[in-house]
Design an enzyme around this catalytic site. Structure first.
Site, PDB file in Angstrom:
ATOM      1  N   ASN A  82     -37.784  38.150  18.463  1.00 34.95           N
ATOM      2  CA  ASN A  82     -36.536  37.858  17.742  1.00 34.95           C
ATOM      3  C   ASN A  82     -36.802  37.116  16.441  1.00 34.95           C
ATOM      4  OD1 ASN A  82     -35.116  39.019  19.831  1.00 34.95           O
ATOM      5  ND2 ASN A  82     -34.368  37.100  20.684  1.00 34.95           N
ATOM      6  N   ARG A 412     -29.362  54.789  18.680  1.00 36.28           N
ATOM      7  CA  ARG A 412     -30.697  54.580  19.241  1.00 36.28           C
ATOM      8  C   ARG A 412     -30.757  55.357  20.547  1.00 36.28           C
ATOM      9  NH1 ARG A 412     -32.397  50.105  16.247  1.00 36.28           N
ATOM     10  NH2 ARG A 412     -30.760  48.559  15.820  1.00 36.28           N
ATOM     11  N   ARG A 442     -31.687  50.183  12.305  1.00 34.79           N
ATOM     12  CA  ARG A 442     -32.828  49.351  11.918  1.00 34.79           C
ATOM     13  C   ARG A 442     -33.980  49.433  12.917  1.00 34.79           C
ATOM     14  NH1 ARG A 442     -30.661  43.998  10.747  1.00 34.79           N
ATOM     15  NH2 ARG A 442     -30.120  44.887   8.726  1.00 34.79           N
ATOM     16  N   HIS A 472     -22.023  53.712  14.074  1.00 36.89           N
ATOM     17  CA  HIS A 472     -22.421  52.895  15.225  1.00 36.89           C
ATOM     18  C   HIS A 472     -21.597  53.238  16.467  1.00 36.89           C
ATOM     19  CE1 HIS A 472     -22.946  48.871  17.349  1.00 36.89           C
ATOM     20  NE2 HIS A 472     -24.188  49.203  17.059  1.00 36.89           N
ATOM     21  N   TYR A 505     -29.547  46.303  29.431  1.00 39.50           N
ATOM     22  CA  TYR A 505     -28.374  45.783  28.743  1.00 39.50           C
ATOM     23  C   TYR A 505     -27.135  45.978  29.615  1.00 39.50           C
ATOM     24  CZ  TYR A 505     -31.029  46.049  24.294  1.00 39.50           C
ATOM     25  OH  TYR A 505     -31.952  45.900  23.291  1.00 39.50           O
ATOM     26  N   ARG A 601     -22.557  36.177  23.068  1.00 41.64           N
ATOM     27  CA  ARG A 601     -23.976  36.023  23.402  1.00 41.64           C
ATOM     28  C   ARG A 601     -24.772  35.424  22.256  1.00 41.64           C
ATOM     29  NH1 ARG A 601     -27.998  39.376  21.954  1.00 41.64           N
ATOM     30  NH2 ARG A 601     -26.609  41.165  21.697  1.00 41.64           N
ATOM     31  N   HIS A 629     -24.253  42.885  26.429  1.00 38.32           N
ATOM     32  CA  HIS A 629     -24.008  43.780  25.302  1.00 38.32           C
ATOM     33  C   HIS A 629     -22.605  44.383  25.312  1.00 38.32           C
ATOM     34  CE1 HIS A 629     -25.033  47.326  22.632  1.00 38.32           C
ATOM     35  NE2 HIS A 629     -25.641  46.348  21.995  1.00 38.32           N
TER      36      HIS A 629
END
Length: 727
Positions: A82, A412, A442, A472, A505, A601, A629
């Site tokens: 991270n 993704r 990304r 997205h 997730y 979160r 998530h």
């Protein structure tokens, strides 16, 4: 000695358990208390500093003995991963503002240079703490379980012989040392690569005596090497690649004396500078940008803490970095490469108990998934419930002779994606397949380019989203002919079409054939694929058009209920809250008496608990086994409760600059289910952290006679099928 960061208490302070009550607003403060205006910078937390606080909460999990030991190590490595991205993107962005004289304070009032100074101060403390946790806590604990990282001073003669042979056969032939002199300038080093600066003494065969050399370690070399048991003894024994290179640097510079060899690692700006509005071919332009990303501007230098100051100063000068951007570490500079040992088959007792995600009974034995969905909506909560039904829906569509077309968004999807396999099969079987692939996801850009090429080769139509807006949204649409009519089936989700992430997730999936909702999904696909004005939706909220306004309207509606003296309650769960307009709306709602429970979160720029402003707002963050998530929004709505699920967080980028979806949960049964699951996050007293008005997070613990409650453990027990001793 473990240092405690300034923004975290030495010991997690217990927080009284919250009881979920829809009508328990905190009384308004005394009129004598000065209440700041809603534009006052003191009401907002800096985005990057809030993001750092999230990462600190992740690091704290490495000290939690309730987790299995290898999972604690994993949390420590996630902290590193991270932090890498934080420097590559967020710190790089702040530096770019300064370099281009575009400094602009956000709602919190901090200028970029001020934020960078605070970031540097906090990260230096946390990195030192991270390595202290590794060296003083985790490695000794691992050694008790015969998992050892053997440092050079503990090498036995037998191990030294084995290391020398391994270095000679496997490492030395691949390494290319670079002596530094006028004809050998300082090399251009790849982002986050492992390197060594070597100080030499003597003259080489050509009479050169520059005294310095660089050894780049190729990425194909493992960073930790397992030692055979006959050499290292029983258990899992490892040697760091850096230790091998340190020990045998002399072999790389024959006839010269190595005075010192020190590892270092450079982090570069990894944000793509590509403007999709200024290129003719996005895919081709992106391929060029991906290569240059490896050599962006330097933003951080990590060096071994044994490196002399004159050498670290030399490196800083080479990379045009200041001393505040230097991080000295007591251990490997590239900790993320230790992920390879966290899944040891020989130590299942040091890992989470495996589980099998459940498949709802309605789908478990269904021969035709379309017939099930046509009768009722199916809601899945991953990872407790399996992602397999989503894949199966697409697989059946690929083979079903009645299916005419499939439309799919992909942000993704991961390597070896079953979703992509099914889309390829559908295209090859003659279905009209259209994939809207976001190439600018990304760090997944290269993977998405390959995926796009594969789908195009199979005959699918591939669209790269909308210029200027990232796609997205998570949605799938299947058009099927039934009894002479075209019937629509859809999947809408809060998370990606990524089977791996669906095991790690928490996310929701909705499988539906609802006429109005699937019609809306079809309209949104039409907007993405073709051109035209914004289409009116019946149920779906979508960014960048109606989602933000819809959320603000629902917050305003609760505000009005409170002003009328009626019960008003908002529960919202998502990843990040940074949008200033949404925060102001929440402040106004709080001032009016709306009870607001936020489960955020990650980043949260709102300050809860401020008298006269946010005294009716509580913010919690859940950090546990699974990465939270889901995006869920609950509104009491005068007793006519509403719940929405979404792909979007309450961030400017999601609400204003992305294509996102937000869809209602309908039917009393599903509504009650999601509400109950959401309320579980408000009573967790083992993995919850509560945000304080000053920006600190305080960990919740059971108090008095309270029993420990973990929402993730409860959901795992209620929804999934535990499997013991099976991997």
């Amino acid at each position: 000695m473990l240092q405690t960061p300034p923004d975290l208490p030495p010991v997690a302070e217990p927080v009284a358990e919250q009881v979920v009550e829809a009508v328990a607003p905190v009384p308004a403060p005394s009129p004598t208390i000065a209440v700041p205006g809603l534009d006052d910078s003191s009401l907002y937390i800096h985005r990057e500093l809030s993001q750092l606080q999230f990462n600190i909460r992740v690091l704290e999990q490495a000290l939690d003995e309730n987790y299995p030991l290898l999972e604690r190590l994993k949390f420590l490595l996630i902290f590193s991963s991270n932090l890498d991205e934080f420097f590559e993107i967020r710190v790089a962005g702040l530096k770019k503002q300064i370099n281009f004289a575009r400094e602009q304070a956000g709602a919190d009032g901090l200028q970029p240079h001020q934020a960078l100074a605070r970031i540097s101060e906090l990260v230096h403390i946390e990195v030192e703490r991270q390595y202290a946790i590794l060296n003083d806590v985790l490695l000794p604990e691992l050694e008790k379980h015969q998992i050892r990282f053997i440092r050079r001073r503990y090498w036995t003669p037998k191990l030294k012989t084995w290391v020398r042979r391994y270095f000679r056969d496997e490492i030395a032939p691949i390494i290319t040392p670079i002596g530094l002199d006028p004809t050998h300038p300082f090399p251009l080093l790849v982002n986050k690569s492992l390197n060594f600066i070597v100080e030499l003494e003597g003259v080489d065969a050509f009479g050169r005596d520059s005294g310095l050399a660089i050894i780049p370690a190729p990425r194909l070399l493992p960073r930790v090497i397992r030692v055979p048991e006959e050499v290292g003894g029983p258990g899992a024994n490892y040697v760091f690649l850096s230790s091998m290179i340190h020990a045998h640097a002399d072999d790389l510079f024959q006839g010269m004396k190595v005075k010192g060899c020190y590892q270092f690692r450079l982090t570069r700006n990894a944000d793509l500078a590509l403007d999709s509005e200024e290129v003719d071919d996005l895919a081709r332009a992106l391929r060029g940008e991906l290569f240059s990303r490896r050599y962006g501007d330097a933003v951080r230098l990590e060096v071994a803490d044994t490196c002399p100051k004159h050498l670290s100063d030399y490196l800083l000068k080479q990379f045009s970095l200041s001393e505040s951007e230097l991080y000295q570490v007591n251990g490997p500079v590239n900790l993320t490469r230790l992920f390879s040992i966290t899944g040891l088959d020989s130590h299942p007792e040091l890992q989470y108990t495996p589980f099998t995600p459940a498949i709802p009974k309605l789908l478990a034995n269904a021969d035709n998934i379309f017939s099930v969905i046509s009768k009722q909506d199916i809601l899945l909560m991953h990872p407790f419930e399996s992602f397999t039904p989503v894949v199966d829906l697409l697989r059946q569509a690929a083979k079903d002779p009645h299916v005419l077309a499939v439309r799919q968004t992909l942000y993704r999807s991961g390597a070896n994606s079953e979703i992509v396999d099914a889309l390829v099969d559908a295209a090859r079987n003659g279905k009209e397949v259209t994939a809207v692939i976001e190439l600018r996801a990304r760090f997944d850009e290269e993977s998405n380019l390959q995926m796009a090429s594969r789908l195009q080769a199979a005959g699918a139509v591939v669209i790269y989203g909308v210029v200027g807006f990232k796609t997205h949204a998570k949605m799938m649409l299947i058009l099927r002919r039934e009894q002479g009519e075209i019937v629509r089936y859809a999947h809408l989700g809060t998370g990606n079409y990524h089977a791996g992430n669906a095991r790690l997730y928490t996310d929701y999936s909705l499988l539906t054939s609802d006429d109005a909702l699937t019609e809306d999904v079809g309209k949104l696909f039409s907007q993405l694929i073709g051109m035209g004005k914004t289409l009116r939706m019946k149920k779906l909220l979508h960014a960048p058009f109606t989602l933000k306004k819809g959320m603000l309207d629902m917050i305003a509606r609760e505000t009005q209920f409170a002003l009328e003296g009626k019960p008003a309650h908002i529960i919202a769960k998502f990843n990040s809250l940074t949008d200033a307009k949404v925060i102001k709306a929440l402040y106004k709602a709080s001032q009016s008496g709306v009870k607001i429970d936020l489960v955020v979160r990650g980043m949260c720029c709102l300050r809860p608990g401020i008298p006269g402003v946010s005294h009716n707002i509580q913010v919690r963050s859940i950090i546990g086994r699974f990465l939270e998530h889901t995006r869920v929004f609950y509104f009491l709505n005068g007793g006519e409760e509403q719940i929405y699920l979404s792909s979007a967080d309450w961030m400017e980028r999601n609400l204003d600059k992305r294509v996102e979806t937000c869809f209602p949960v309908e039917g009393k049964k599903l509504l009650l289910r999601v509400k109950k699951e959401l309320e579980g996050y408000l009573t967790d007293n083992t993995h919850a952290w509560t945000l304080q008005p000053d920006g600190r997070y305080v960990r919740s613990t059971p108090t008095g006679n309270q029993n420990p409650r973990s929402v993730q453990a409860t959901l795992l027990e209620r929804l999934s099928n535990p499997v013991l001793n099976v991997r």
